[in-house]
Write an enzyme that holds these catalytic residues in place. Structure first.
Site, mmCIF file in Angstrom:
data_model
loop_
_atom_site.group_PDB
_atom_site.id
_atom_site.type_symbol
_atom_site.label_atom_id
_atom_site.label_comp_id
_atom_site.label_asym_id
_atom_site.label_seq_id
_atom_site.Cartn_x
_atom_site.Cartn_y
_atom_site.Cartn_z
ATOM 1 N N HIS A 203 8.280 -20.537 6.143
ATOM 2 C CA HIS A 203 9.024 -21.457 5.276
ATOM 3 C C HIS A 203 9.201 -22.849 5.891
ATOM 4 O O HIS A 203 9.202 -23.847 5.183
ATOM 5 C CB HIS A 203 10.389 -20.867 4.891
ATOM 6 N N ASP A 204 9.348 -22.934 7.205
ATOM 7 C CA ASP A 204 9.584 -24.229 7.860
ATOM 8 C C ASP A 204 8.416 -24.685 8.730
ATOM 9 O O ASP A 204 8.587 -25.526 9.611
ATOM 10 C CB ASP A 204 10.852 -24.163 8.726
ATOM 11 N N LYS B 154 7.602 -28.360 9.787
ATOM 12 C CA LYS B 154 8.305 -29.134 10.823
ATOM 13 C C LYS B 154 7.378 -29.529 11.964
ATOM 14 O O LYS B 154 7.723 -30.388 12.774
ATOM 15 C CB LYS B 154 9.496 -28.338 11.359
ATOM 16 N N HIS C 130 9.311 -32.129 5.704
ATOM 17 C CA HIS C 130 8.714 -30.888 6.200
ATOM 18 C C HIS C 130 8.337 -29.959 5.059
ATOM 19 O O HIS C 130 7.473 -29.087 5.223
ATOM 20 C CB HIS C 130 9.658 -30.180 7.188
ATOM 21 N N HIS D 179 11.992 -24.288 -0.788
ATOM 22 C CA HIS D 179 13.112 -23.484 -0.283
ATOM 23 C C HIS D 179 14.376 -24.305 -0.047
ATOM 24 O O HIS D 179 15.413 -23.746 0.322
ATOM 25 C CB HIS D 179 12.718 -22.714 0.981
ATOM 26 N N HIS D 180 14.312 -25.620 -0.276
ATOM 27 C CA HIS D 180 15.516 -26.458 -0.197
ATOM 28 C C HIS D 180 15.946 -26.973 -1.575
ATOM 29 O O HIS D 180 16.800 -27.857 -1.653
ATOM 30 C CB HIS D 180 15.302 -27.636 0.755
#
Length: 411
Positions: free
Chosen positions: A252-253, A256, A281, A307-308
């Site tokens: 998910h991240d 970054k 990101h 997801h944000h």
């Protein structure tokens, strides 16, 4: 004779179908759970466990027990088990791993005295269950290494009476275990590639650890399982979705990796300009999967990008065309955010799993929140930040989530 042949043919057909299923699974944990389910089905066994070998220990990954499961309310799961023990000849699993041979015991309470291994009755005493017939099978890689051990408990006849595992059962499971080990080797490679990507992001952001992404992914699968049960999702769709979700949630991240560590490692609050950079990101991560070649690529794209997002539409990055933006420019003058069910289900689930883990974990810039504070925050943001139905599902499986959390502590 015809009936006997028919039974054997059905068993072989079941093995062929099971092998096909295993070869379609991408995530290691999802595979291990399915291996246990399929193995039990092939020999009509009431219970079982599956272990992997890590750090010269046998570590349990999944346990199943139909007798205990039937005592639970519909849709509930047995407690999440986690323990490990040394690989030695004192246990059936250890002996199986060392000798690379099947261990077949007719009655765990009457193991012949010439055997070095024994059976620990304590779990049976505590649960009221009676373990009788036990077959333990090594999962051996193509190079001859033991990857794990499959233990099947209490074979049953057509009337569900407990019987011993016969020679045919050994033959069936030996063949099945060979195919399962090949599938496990493949998912090990997939898992290794996923963690390499996570590690790359971790070089930028120390919060992106294997423990964090493993927890988030495991929470996400538990939440989805409850959502799918409540929505009566067909088994094929259910299995495919949770398999992709486990890997997509880990990634998910991953975007970054494209954000400066000067910003990501900052111990205090971000400025508005820094925060606009951080938001990037999401589409940096999604750009890794935009040439979608598989359902996993599609879900990884959705999760990384969205997801944000917030249920009320105030999240980010919102309605953007990733093919028309410069992924390395800060996200400013944001357009309309996605709202409600416009946000992909996978992203809505991961959003909650990620926030729960972030708030529950200690960071260089904050202490871990108390459980009461975390749960209060999630309830407060139901219908605002989070899909209210996903929040309800989260609380329905919270006991399992706590067990997973305890099994994967930060180092």
């Amino acid at each position: 004779m015809a009936d006997i042949l028919s039974t054997k043919e059905k068993k072989l057909q079941r093995i062929i179908e099971s092998e096909k299923i295993l070869n379609e699974i991408q995530d290691m944990d999802v595979l291990l759970e399915r291996v246990l389910t399929e193995a039990r089905g092939i020999v009509h066994a009431d219970a079982g466990s599956i272990f992997i070998i890590e750090d010269n220990l046998l570590k349990i990954r999944y346990a199943q027990n139909d007798t205990k499961q039937k005592k639970l309310a519909s849709g509930q799961k047995l407690p999440y088990k986690y323990f490990s023990f040394p690989i030695d000849e004192k246990s059936m699993c250890g002996s199986c791993a060392i000798e690379k041979q099947i261990v077949n015991v007719a009655d765990a309470y009457s193991i012949p005295p010439d055997k070095k291994y024994s059976f620990n009755r304590q779990p049976d005493i505590l649960s009221g269950y009676r373990t009788q017939s036990v077959m333990t099978i090594p999962l051996i890689s193509s190079s001859g290494n033991v990857l794990g051990v499959l233990q099947i408990i209490n074979a049953q006849d057509e009337n569900d009476n407990i019987i011993s595992f016969d020679d045919d059962a050994e033959l069936y499971l030996k063949h099945f275990a060979s195919s399962a080990a090949q599938a496990l080797e493949r998912t090990y490679l997939t898992r290794e590639m996923v963690f390499r990507m996570v590690d790359m992001a971790g070089f930028r952001d120390p919060k992106e650890t294997g423990h964090h992404v493993n927890r988030v992914a495991s929470y996400a699968v538990e939440i989805y399982d409850k959502w799918a049960y409540n929505h009566n999702i067909p088994s094929e769709e259910f299995n495919q979705f949770r398999d992709s979700l486990k890997i997509a949630a880990m990634l998910h991240d991953v975007g970054k990796v494209g954000i400066s560590d000067v910003i990501l490692r900052k111990p205090g609050r971000f400025t508005e300009d820094e925060y606009s950079v951080i938001k990037g990101h999401t589409f940096i991560g999604a750009s890794l999967f935009k040439n979608k070649q598989s359902p996993l690529d599609c879900m990884a794209f959705d999760v990384a990008l969205h997801h944000h997002e917030w249920w009320d539409g105030s999240g980010y990055p919102g309605k953007i065309d990733i093919n028309k933006i410069d992924i390395y420019k800060p996200l400013k003058n944001q357009k309309e955010g996605l709202k409600g069910e416009e946000i992909p289900l996978s992203a809505r689930i991961v959003a909650l799993a990620d926030v729960f883990d972030a708030l529950s974990s200690k960071r260089v810039y904050k202490d871990a929140w108390t459980e009461e504070h975390v749960l209060s925050e999630i309830r407060k943001n139901s219908g605002r930040q989070f899909d209210p139905e996903i929040v309800d599902d989260f609380f329905e499986v919270f006991s399992r989530i706590k067990e997973i959390q305890a099994s994967m502590p930060d180092a």
